[in-house]
Design an enzyme around this catalytic site. Structure first.
Site, PDB file in Angstrom:
ATOM      1  N   CYS A  41      13.019 -38.109  20.639  1.00 25.92           N
ATOM      2  CA  CYS A  41      11.928 -37.845  21.560  1.00 25.92           C
ATOM      3  C   CYS A  41      11.736 -39.109  22.388  1.00 25.92           C
ATOM      4  O   CYS A  41      11.583 -40.194  21.832  1.00 25.92           O
ATOM      5  CB  CYS A  41      10.652 -37.493  20.816  1.00 25.92           C
ATOM      6  SG  CYS A  41       9.218 -37.363  21.911  1.00 25.92           S
ATOM      7  N   HIS A  76      11.880 -33.096  12.849  1.00 26.97           N
ATOM      8  CA  HIS A  76      12.669 -34.304  13.106  1.00 26.97           C
ATOM      9  C   HIS A  76      12.764 -35.151  11.842  1.00 26.97           C
ATOM     10  O   HIS A  76      12.005 -34.949  10.896  1.00 26.97           O
ATOM     11  CB  HIS A  76      12.019 -35.117  14.234  1.00 26.97           C
ATOM     12  CG  HIS A  76      12.291 -34.561  15.605  1.00 26.97           C
ATOM     13  ND1 HIS A  76      12.473 -35.351  16.699  1.00 26.97           N
ATOM     14  CD2 HIS A  76      12.424 -33.292  16.042  1.00 26.97           C
ATOM     15  CE1 HIS A  76      12.698 -34.602  17.768  1.00 26.97           C
ATOM     16  NE2 HIS A  76      12.669 -33.342  17.394  1.00 26.97           N
ATOM     17  N   ASN A 116      16.747 -35.200  15.839  1.00 25.87           N
ATOM     18  CA  ASN A 116      16.354 -33.934  15.247  1.00 25.87           C
ATOM     19  C   ASN A 116      16.972 -33.834  13.854  1.00 25.87           C
ATOM     20  O   ASN A 116      17.933 -34.530  13.537  1.00 25.87           O
ATOM     21  CB  ASN A 116      16.913 -32.786  16.091  1.00 25.87           C
ATOM     22  CG  ASN A 116      16.267 -32.709  17.458  1.00 25.87           C
ATOM     23  OD1 ASN A 116      15.111 -32.349  17.575  1.00 25.87           O
ATOM     24  ND2 ASN A 116      17.021 -33.063  18.492  1.00 25.87           N
ATOM     25  N   HIS A 118      10.455 -26.749  14.112  1.00 26.98           N
ATOM     26  CA  HIS A 118      11.351 -27.674  14.823  1.00 26.98           C
ATOM     27  C   HIS A 118      11.005 -29.061  14.290  1.00 26.98           C
ATOM     28  O   HIS A 118       9.996 -29.649  14.671  1.00 26.98           O
ATOM     29  CB  HIS A 118      11.088 -27.566  16.330  1.00 26.98           C
ATOM     30  CG  HIS A 118      11.942 -28.464  17.164  1.00 26.98           C
ATOM     31  ND1 HIS A 118      13.018 -28.010  17.891  1.00 26.98           N
ATOM     32  CD2 HIS A 118      11.896 -29.801  17.389  1.00 26.98           C
ATOM     33  CE1 HIS A 118      13.579 -29.027  18.532  1.00 26.98           C
ATOM     34  NE2 HIS A 118      12.916 -30.132  18.244  1.00 26.98           N
ATOM     35  N   ARG A 135      21.115 -28.873  24.079  1.00 25.33           N
ATOM     36  CA  ARG A 135      19.960 -29.100  24.962  1.00 25.33           C
ATOM     37  C   ARG A 135      19.134 -30.304  24.472  1.00 25.33           C
ATOM     38  O   ARG A 135      19.184 -31.385  25.039  1.00 25.33           O
ATOM     39  CB  ARG A 135      19.092 -27.820  25.029  1.00 25.33           C
ATOM     40  CG  ARG A 135      18.107 -27.803  26.179  1.00 25.33           C
ATOM     41  CD  ARG A 135      16.851 -28.607  25.965  1.00 25.33           C
ATOM     42  NE  ARG A 135      16.075 -28.147  24.825  1.00 25.33           N
ATOM     43  CZ  ARG A 135      15.025 -28.800  24.345  1.00 25.33           C
ATOM     44  NH1 ARG A 135      14.634 -29.930  24.898  1.00 25.33           N
ATOM     45  NH2 ARG A 135      14.379 -28.339  23.286  1.00 25.33           N
ATOM     46  N   ASP A 136      18.428 -30.133  23.375  1.00 24.94           N
ATOM     47  CA  ASP A 136      17.531 -31.183  22.873  1.00 24.94           C
ATOM     48  C   ASP A 136      18.318 -32.429  22.485  1.00 24.94           C
ATOM     49  O   ASP A 136      17.853 -33.558  22.668  1.00 24.94           O
ATOM     50  CB  ASP A 136      16.767 -30.624  21.658  1.00 24.94           C
ATOM     51  CG  ASP A 136      15.586 -31.476  21.259  1.00 24.94           C
ATOM     52  OD1 ASP A 136      15.300 -32.472  21.955  1.00 24.94           O
ATOM     53  OD2 ASP A 136      14.955 -31.172  20.245  1.00 24.94           O
TER      54      ASP A 136
END
Ligand code: MG
Length: 319
Positions: free
Chosen positions: A246, A215, A255, A213, A13-14
């Site tokens: 992002c 990065h 990430n 979460h 997803r991300d």
């Protein structure tokens, strides 16, 4: 605290959401399959976002249905795999449910300008939406997690005061979500800031249900992770091969890579249930999929003969 670490995989997803070129639905299905084979149990499979806004996620229903059919059950039994779909509104929730989804993630941001830019909602509207979706999920027996984006630094507003994050997190917690992921959306947090905020949140909420979460934008991914672990956090998001980033953070690395996180856990004696050797097969596949070199910081060492000398095992460990 338990001596294991829950890895919450966000690559499909991300990670893929940030890929400019469209990835085929078959490739996405194969990616989820590879992650399952490597022992990952909590996977954010897709986003039920407006396909016009994010064409990469237009096949959300098909990818979710495939994951559930092949690797389910996705019910919340101990040790069961859980496939999560990200939803931002009622329409997304309905699409997720129609695909058989039994776990959702809800997005909210603590900074006003990021919230508007990312979802078109104010932080207050995002809270109200989260409350509504969490209520629907409870009614339907669906598991919920909530993200708090920009918990340390906002790309538009700069550093965010911890008191503001804590107040927002407490309100979001009241909606009854089962897990909350505190997110360093652009990867500008420092280890001391991560440790302090997570300790403060752990005292007020329930540390066992808090996630981070993180990065790796400024090469602080593993340092920040270590600070969160020392603060007591045992749920950590990561993305295989470090995919993602992002859209509001120019030049941002992705990430935190799952292979880096799993290896850190191994070095700290925390089990993850992830098979490191099988995980590298997935990294290789991701590289073919996106057509450029990928992989976490550990890649060069892993591909050298060092690992053979050190005898790195298939590090399943306790879960
Ligand atoms: Mg991310």
């Amino acid at each position: 605290m338990p001596e294991y670490l829950k890895v919450y995989e966000v690559g499909p997803r991300d990670g893929l959401q940030n890929e400019a070129a469209l990835i085929s639905t078959e490739d996405k299905k194969r990616l989820v399959g590879g992650l399952v084979k490597a022992g990952l149990r909590s996977i954010e499979v897709t986003s039920f976002v407006n396909p016009k806004a994010v064409p990469q996620m237009a096949d959300a229903g098909e990818v979710m249905r495939d994951a559930l059919a092949k690797y389910g059950p996705a019910v919340d039994e101990p040790g069961a795999r859980q496939f999560t779909g990200l939803v931002f509104n009622e329409r997304g929730y309905e699409r997720a449910l129609a695909a058989g989804c039994r776990a959702i993630a809800i997005g909210a941001a603590v900074s006003e300008s990021f919230s508007q830019a990312n979802t078109g909602m104010s932080t207050q509207q995002a809270l109200e939406m989260a409350g509504k979706l969490a209520e629907w999920a409870r009614r339907d027996g669906v598991w919920t997690r909530a993200y708090i984006s920009t918990a340390w630094v906002c790309p538009f507003e700069g550093p965010i005061r911890p008191e503001k994050v804590i107040a927002y997190a407490e309100k979001l917690w009241e909606t009854g979500v089962e897990e909350m992921a505190i997110s360093d959306t652009i990867g500008h947090a420092s280890p001391l800031e991560v440790g302090r905020l997570m300790e403060a949140l752990g005292r007020r909420l329930d540390m066992a249900r808090l996630a981070v979460h993180l990065h790796d934008t400024q090469a602080m991914g593993l340092a920040n992770t270590t600070a969160a672990i020392q603060a007591g956090v045992r749920i950590h998001d990561s993305s295989v091969a470090g995919l993602g980033g992002c859209p509001f953070a120019p030049g941002a690395a992705g990430n935190l890579a799952t292979e880096d996180l799993v290896f850190l856990a191994f070095k700290l004696g925390l089990g993850t249930g992830v098979d490191f050797v099988a995980l590298w097969d997935v990294v290789a596949e991701v590289e073919k999929m996106v057509g450029r070199p990928v992989g976490g910081r550990i890649r060069a060492w892993w591909e050298s003969s060092g690992r053979l000398e050190e005898g790195v095992p298939r590090m399943s460990g306790p879960v």
